[in-house]
Design a protein around this motif. Structure first.
Motif, mmCIF file in Angstrom:
data_model
loop_
_atom_site.group_PDB
_atom_site.id
_atom_site.type_symbol
_atom_site.label_atom_id
_atom_site.label_comp_id
_atom_site.label_asym_id
_atom_site.label_seq_id
_atom_site.Cartn_x
_atom_site.Cartn_y
_atom_site.Cartn_z
ATOM 1 N N GLU A 36 -4.864 -50.639 -39.709
ATOM 2 C CA GLU A 36 -4.130 -50.829 -40.953
ATOM 3 C C GLU A 36 -3.416 -49.551 -41.414
ATOM 4 O O GLU A 36 -3.078 -49.410 -42.587
ATOM 5 N N GLU A 90 6.156 -56.341 -38.922
ATOM 6 C CA GLU A 90 5.561 -57.513 -39.579
ATOM 7 C C GLU A 90 4.132 -57.230 -40.018
ATOM 8 O O GLU A 90 3.715 -57.650 -41.094
ATOM 9 N N LYS A 91 3.384 -56.511 -39.203
ATOM 10 C CA LYS A 91 2.004 -56.145 -39.563
ATOM 11 C C LYS A 91 2.011 -55.275 -40.822
ATOM 12 O O LYS A 91 1.218 -55.488 -41.740
ATOM 13 N N ASP A 111 2.733 -57.471 -43.756
ATOM 14 C CA ASP A 111 1.562 -58.298 -44.063
ATOM 15 C C ASP A 111 0.485 -57.512 -44.805
ATOM 16 O O ASP A 111 -0.245 -58.075 -45.624
ATOM 17 N N PRO A 119 1.761 -57.420 -49.056
ATOM 18 C CA PRO A 119 2.606 -58.569 -49.393
ATOM 19 C C PRO A 119 3.351 -58.418 -50.718
ATOM 20 O O PRO A 119 4.385 -59.052 -50.921
#
Length: 86
Positions: free
Chosen positions: A20, A46-47, A50, A53
């Motif tokens: 992360e 995209e990670k 995500d 958000p």
């Protein structure tokens, strides 16, 4: 090319240690874009998106911007390719 590969390896190691790690995801994604590795770039960006958000993290905002700009460039390239076929 060696510096590019070294940077990718460094970001990959950081992501391996912390999946992360948003700065590493975005930076590696941007390097992938620069190297024409669009699938890999999309996965990283995209990670990052995500992970945030709500779009509050500056790195997530940068990821969103990179995705939008890349999408626009691809659309423009497709448009030009179609025009040349005529």
């Amino acid at each position: 090319q060696d510096k590019f590969d070294d940077a990718i390896a460094s970001y990959s190691k950081a992501i391996e240690l912390n999946p992360e790690e948003m700065p590493a995801l975005v930076n590696r994604g941007e390097l992938y874009l620069q190297g024409g590795k669009f699938d890999e770039a999309a996965k990283d960006l995209e990670k990052a998106i995500d992970l945030d958000p709500e779009g509050e993290d500056p790195y997530a905002l940068r990821a969103r911007t990179l995705v939008l700009v890349t999408h626009e460039l691809i659309q423009e390239a497709e448009k030009l390719a179609k025009e040349k076929q005529k």
